[in-house]
Design a protein around this motif. Sequence first.
Motif, short mmCIF file in Angstrom:
data_model
loop_
_atom_site.label_atom_id
_atom_site.label_comp_id
_atom_site.label_asym_id
_atom_site.label_seq_id
_atom_site.Cartn_x
_atom_site.Cartn_y
_atom_site.Cartn_z
N ARG A 190 36.16 84.70 50.41
CA ARG A 190 37.27 85.77 50.12
C ARG A 190 37.06 87.34 50.67
NH1 ARG A 190 38.84 86.30 43.73
NH2 ARG A 190 39.54 88.41 43.62
N ILE A 191 36.03 87.65 50.32
CA ILE A 191 35.53 88.72 50.82
C ILE A 191 35.49 88.95 52.41
CG2 ILE A 191 33.29 90.42 51.47
CD1 ILE A 191 32.25 89.42 48.64
N TYR A 192 35.41 87.66 53.19
CA TYR A 192 35.62 87.73 54.72
C TYR A 192 36.76 87.98 55.22
CZ TYR A 192 35.91 85.83 59.24
OH TYR A 192 36.23 85.38 60.40
N LYS A 193 37.86 87.03 54.14
CA LYS A 193 39.25 87.16 54.56
C LYS A 193 39.91 88.40 54.02
CE LYS A 193 41.62 84.14 55.66
NZ LYS A 193 42.18 83.73 56.85
N LYS A 194 39.32 89.02 53.02
CA LYS A 194 40.14 90.34 52.52
C LYS A 194 39.38 91.61 53.20
CE LYS A 194 42.08 88.80 48.33
NZ LYS A 194 43.28 89.21 48.19
N ILE A 254 26.79 89.43 54.80
CA ILE A 254 28.20 89.41 54.67
C ILE A 254 28.55 90.69 53.58
CG2 ILE A 254 30.37 88.27 53.74
CD1 ILE A 254 29.04 85.97 54.60
N PHE A 255 27.94 90.98 52.65
CA PHE A 255 28.38 91.82 51.58
C PHE A 255 28.05 93.29 52.11
CE2 PHE A 255 27.44 95.09 48.10
CZ PHE A 255 28.33 94.64 47.31
N LEU A 256 27.01 93.59 53.17
CA LEU A 256 26.80 94.75 53.73
C LEU A 256 27.84 95.36 54.76
CD1 LEU A 256 23.12 94.59 54.02
CD2 LEU A 256 24.17 96.08 52.53
N ILE A 257 28.29 93.96 55.29
CA ILE A 257 29.34 94.14 56.33
C ILE A 257 30.62 94.87 55.89
CG2 ILE A 257 30.74 92.92 58.18
CD1 ILE A 257 28.48 91.25 58.81
N TYR A 258 31.12 94.06 54.47
CA TYR A 258 32.40 94.51 54.17
C TYR A 258 32.46 95.50 52.91
CZ TYR A 258 33.66 90.76 57.46
OH TYR A 258 34.24 90.15 58.41
N SER A 259 31.21 95.84 52.73
CA SER A 259 31.23 96.69 51.50
C SER A 259 31.62 98.25 51.75
CB SER A 259 29.76 96.68 50.54
OG SER A 259 28.86 97.38 51.82
N THR A 260 31.96 99.33 50.79
CA THR A 260 31.98 100.65 51.28
C THR A 260 30.81 101.11 51.52
OG1 THR A 260 31.50 101.20 48.95
CG2 THR A 260 33.83 100.65 49.65
N LYS A 261 30.99 102.45 52.10
CA LYS A 261 29.44 102.89 52.78
C LYS A 261 28.73 103.27 51.68
CE LYS A 261 28.04 107.20 55.31
NZ LYS A 261 28.31 108.47 55.89
N LYS A 262 29.04 103.84 50.28
CA LYS A 262 28.47 103.98 49.19
C LYS A 262 27.89 102.74 48.57
CE LYS A 262 28.69 106.09 44.48
NZ LYS A 262 29.57 106.55 43.61
N ALA A 263 28.36 101.59 48.47
CA ALA A 263 27.88 100.41 47.90
C ALA A 263 26.85 100.09 49.19
CB ALA A 263 28.98 99.57 47.83
N ARG A 264 27.19 100.10 50.41
CA ARG A 264 26.03 99.62 51.50
C ARG A 264 24.78 100.31 51.18
NH1 ARG A 264 29.18 100.88 55.68
NH2 ARG A 264 30.37 99.01 55.15
N LEU A 265 24.85 101.58 51.17
CA LEU A 265 23.53 102.42 50.95
C LEU A 265 23.02 101.93 49.89
CD1 LEU A 265 24.71 105.91 52.14
CD2 LEU A 265 23.35 104.10 53.71
N GLU A 298 43.07 91.91 43.89
CA GLU A 298 43.23 93.10 44.82
C GLU A 298 42.76 94.42 44.00
OE1 GLU A 298 46.70 91.47 47.69
OE2 GLU A 298 46.95 93.44 46.58
N PRO A 299 41.64 94.43 43.38
CA PRO A 299 41.29 95.44 42.32
C PRO A 299 41.23 96.94 42.97
CG PRO A 299 39.14 94.27 42.94
CD PRO A 299 40.52 93.61 43.77
N ASN A 300 41.27 96.88 44.45
CA ASN A 300 41.02 98.38 44.98
C ASN A 300 42.60 98.77 45.43
OD1 ASN A 300 38.31 98.29 45.06
ND2 ASN A 300 38.27 97.00 47.03
N HIS A 301 43.08 99.22 44.23
CA HIS A 301 44.51 99.66 44.38
C HIS A 301 44.90 100.79 43.60
CE1 HIS A 301 44.45 97.53 40.21
NE2 HIS A 301 45.57 97.95 40.25
N VAL A 302 46.06 101.19 44.03
CA VAL A 302 46.54 102.50 42.99
C VAL A 302 47.58 102.02 42.21
CG1 VAL A 302 47.80 104.86 43.25
CG2 VAL A 302 46.12 104.32 44.69
#
Length: 287
Positions: free
Chosen positions: A33-37, A88-99, A254-258
């Motif tokens: 799901r992370i890969y697809k989204k 996979i998590f590191l590839i698709y996470s935000t910069k802050k989450a990745r660090l 889709e939790p990253n939403h406005v």
Amino acid sequence: MEFNHHFWVFICGLIGNAISFMVFLSPMPTFYRIYKKKTTEGFQAIPYITALFSSTLWIYYAIFVKDATFLITINTFGIVIESIYLAIFLIYSTKKARLSTIKIILLLNVFGFGAIVLSTLYLTKGDKRVTVIGWFNLILNICVFASPLGSLRRVVKTKSVEFMPFTLSFFLTLNAVMWFFYGLLRHDYYIALPNTLGFLFGIIQMVMYMIYRKNKNVVLEEPVKLQELNNNNNNNNNGHVIDVVKLSTMVPSEPNHVAVNVTLVEDINGNNQEDHHDDNLHNKNQV
């Protein structure tokens, strides 16, 4: 009698390996799901980091005990699959989450494991070394089994089981039962004791899932009154007060939403105008 004892140790170890194999594979739908989204959404990396650390430490423990083939086989697979998940998590996470994830991996899996290896190799010998490594594993496994408690807190708060897969909870419970008996039959309480907690936490997660699985993720707030905007002719007597129900719809997939509230306001000429305002910018990428 001796044959029966070894037979049941073998059976428990074999079944434990099979179930652990499924436990390691159970997050695959999540990472697909992370890969697809192309986003990690609200999923966290902490459980996978601790699982990688646990597998590494169990192999280190298995080096110093007898007949630990089952520990070596399943934890070798665990290291490989958890490393893939984290990649996979590191590839698709935000910069802050990745660090943040990289920092935790370095702190726990590199420096933490390195410190344990050096201290046990140079400061302990024989049975004492096994005891020290065993205690490290026991404490770490308690932390691994307790790591989903963060998901339980989210379930209670949001009344949604979106980020607590039932499949994983079910297999973790079965896994804990089999490894408990494996450790008990081997008189290895560093394996048996933490799995009693694993069984307990697994039951709690499944109960929470059954309670909240049918909940609809829609939250209605109290009606609020909005004063209509006056026209350009300053005709204050023609204003209307209307009741508007603010509807906040949560979309867990889709939790990253406005969340945007749209209010229809009737002007003095009877036309409908849309009043758009952003509300509750959700960024649930957490580590």
